[in-house]
Design a protein around this motif. Structure first.
Motif, PDB file in Angstrom:
ATOM      1  N   LEU A 266       0.523  -1.454   0.016  1.00 17.61           N
ATOM      2  CA  LEU A 266       0.216  -0.067   0.313  1.00 17.61           C
ATOM      3  C   LEU A 266       0.265   1.328   0.168  1.00 17.61           C
ATOM      4  N   VAL A 267       0.932   2.124  -0.863  1.00 15.46           N
ATOM      5  CA  VAL A 267       1.548   3.008  -0.908  1.00 15.46           C
ATOM      6  C   VAL A 267       0.299   4.908  -1.514  1.00 15.46           C
ATOM      7  N   GLY A 268       0.572   5.891  -0.497  1.00 19.17           N
ATOM      8  CA  GLY A 268      -0.055   6.672  -0.361  1.00 19.17           C
ATOM      9  C   GLY A 268       0.809   7.353  -1.158  1.00 19.17           C
ATOM     10  N   PHE A 269      -0.020   8.952  -2.171  1.00 20.50           N
ATOM     11  CA  PHE A 269       0.225  10.116  -2.709  1.00 20.50           C
ATOM     12  C   PHE A 269      -0.546  10.882  -2.294  1.00 20.50           C
ATOM     13  N   SER A 270       0.652  12.064  -1.761  1.00 21.73           N
ATOM     14  CA  SER A 270      -0.179  13.598  -1.731  1.00 21.73           C
ATOM     15  C   SER A 270      -0.241  13.893  -2.914  1.00 21.73           C
ATOM     16  N   GLY A 271      -1.315  15.259  -3.347  1.00 19.80           N
ATOM     17  CA  GLY A 271      -1.649  15.977  -4.519  1.00 19.80           C
ATOM     18  C   GLY A 271      -1.675  15.512  -5.397  1.00 19.80           C
ATOM     19  N   VAL A 272      -3.407  14.395  -5.241  1.00 21.17           N
ATOM     20  CA  VAL A 272      -4.143  14.132  -5.829  1.00 21.17           C
ATOM     21  C   VAL A 272      -5.076  14.257  -5.906  1.00 21.17           C
ATOM     22  N   GLY A 273      -5.846  15.596  -6.780  1.00 20.47           N
ATOM     23  CA  GLY A 273      -6.783  16.908  -6.381  1.00 20.47           C
ATOM     24  C   GLY A 273      -8.024  16.212  -7.226  1.00 20.47           C
ATOM     25  N   GLY A 274      -7.697  14.769  -8.142  1.00 20.16           N
ATOM     26  CA  GLY A 274      -8.592  15.003  -8.770  1.00 20.16           C
ATOM     27  C   GLY A 274      -8.610  13.717 -10.362  1.00 20.16           C
ATOM     28  N   MET A 275      -9.688  13.306 -10.902  1.00 23.49           N
ATOM     29  CA  MET A 275      -9.623  12.402 -11.790  1.00 23.49           C
ATOM     30  C   MET A 275      -8.287  12.273 -12.461  1.00 23.49           C
ATOM     31  N   SER A 276      -7.974  13.536 -13.201  1.00 24.22           N
ATOM     32  CA  SER A 276      -7.199  13.229 -14.058  1.00 24.22           C
ATOM     33  C   SER A 276      -5.587  13.633 -12.593  1.00 24.22           C
ATOM     34  N   ASP A 277      -5.471  13.238 -11.872  1.00 22.53           N
ATOM     35  CA  ASP A 277      -4.273  13.668 -11.767  1.00 22.53           C
ATOM     36  C   ASP A 277      -4.709  11.821 -11.278  1.00 22.53           C
ATOM     37  N   LEU A 278      -5.279  11.434 -10.858  1.00 19.24           N
ATOM     38  CA  LEU A 278      -5.467   9.857 -10.408  1.00 19.24           C
ATOM     39  C   LEU A 278      -4.941   9.042 -11.781  1.00 19.24           C
TER      40      LEU A 278
END
Length: 347
Positions: A266-278
């Motif tokens: 399980l890896v977390g990623f900060s700065g994911v603000g929406g679908m395009s970021d994901l």
């Protein structure tokens, strides 16, 4: 589009379920499906020779570089009673054979045999080629390919699945790029004129006659790795192909790892603000040979936790992600248990 705030008034369990389910469906539909089969055309004198050549080529393509481990593995696979990694073989006439390989089974074979593979993304290298002819130095570019040097490099790039970028060779290139810098392997001097192509690194090629043969000298500059190779062959195209293969095999050996087991993390990623970021994040991750699959585990305000299916332990995975440009990040308060690795989603 920002992710909804799960703590906002009125955002009940049912709406949260719909939001997450919708995101999962969109992510799955947008994910590029990895090809399960590899079709490979081979020219050979016999079916057995075609299979041996094709199998070696495809294993090198999957691993990212040629290694002694692959050389030892090929005869072992050919001598086995069962060959589940081969879907079909068909004679096409004129000494041509079409082979169809099962990608997943060959990946498993490489893993079981502990063959080192290029676990990161395949770098897009910008190729500057200088060809010496009659006391002249020619900077090759689009529309100018004496001795078919660029053509053989394009073919090599496709067969190896290692992207190469070729300059336009236009007036701007010729104003800024000095052939002496390519001939001398001066990568620092070529950094500025190369920026317009947004490459990951540089591949410099110098071809010159040596008696009745052609000599190719090649330099690669990628992520603090600087390597050089030299080959002499009957033709310029052959010399370049062999020298580039040699230097890229050496680069692959430096960056390779052995994938073991069916690890997941399980890896977390900060700065994911929406679908395009994901979507962008997932595209970067699935481009890595070490990451076989990604699943969205949970959404957080401005962040996401993904389950990565990989053949690396957590320490090795963190090192690979760091080498790919992911910067370490602090875990948010709502991170939850089981997430030991946190990175920024953006470079």
């Amino acid at each position: 589009m920002a992710f909804p705030d799960k703590t906002a008034p009125g955002f009940g369990p049912w709406r949260r379920f719909l939001a997450v389910a919708g995101m999962l469906c969109l992510l799955a539909s947008a994910a590029p499906a990895s090809a399960t089969l590899i079709e490979w055309m081979v020219e050979a004198e016999s079916e057995e020779a075609a299979l041996a050549s094709g199998l070696e080529d495809v294993l090198v393509r999957l691993a990212g570089f040629r290694s002694p481990a692959i050389d030892a593995l090929v005869p072992t696979l050919l001598e086995a009673d069962e060959q589940p990694w081969l879907r079909s073989r068909e004679r096409r006439g004129g000494g041509r054979f079409l082979l169809v390989f099962d990608r997943a089974r060959l990946r498993a074979v490489l893993q079981e045999a502990e063959v080192p593979v290029w676990v990161g993304s395949r770098p897009a290298l910008l190729v500057w080629v200088v060809l010496e002819r009659d006391d002249r130095r020619l900077l090759l570019g689009s529309g100018m390919d004496e001795e078919s040097v660029l053509a053989v490099l394009r073919d090599w790039s496709v067969r190896r699945d290692l992207p190469l970028l070729f300059p336009l060779g236009d007036l701007e290139d010729r104003r800024q790029v000095h052939t002496a810098d390519v001939v001398g392997g001066a990568v620092e001097a070529l950094a500025e004129p190369s920026r317009r192509y947004d490459a990951d690194g540089l591949l410099l090629v110098h071809v010159s006659p040596r008696g009745d043969r052609q000599r190719a000298r090649v330099w690669v500059d990628y992520r603090n790795h600087r390597l050089q190779a030299e080959r002499s062959e009957a033709t310029a195209a052959a010399a370049v192909s062999e020298a580039v293969a040699e230097v890229m095999d050496a680069l692959g050996a430096r960056t390779a790892r052995v994938l073991v087991g069916q690890e997941s993390a399980l890896v977390g990623f900060s700065g994911v603000g929406g679908m395009s970021d994901l979507q962008s994040l997932r595209a970067r991750l699935v481009a890595l040979e070490a990451v076989q699959d990604t699943q969205l585990s949970r959404l957080l305000p401005g962040a996401a936790v993904l389950e990565l299916r990989t053949g690396l332990d957590a320490t090795a995975l963190a090192q690979v992600l760091a080498a790919e440009g992911f910067r370490a990040a602090d875990a948010p308060r709502a991170a939850g248990p089981g997430v030991n690795l946190w990175f920024h989603a953006h470079r």
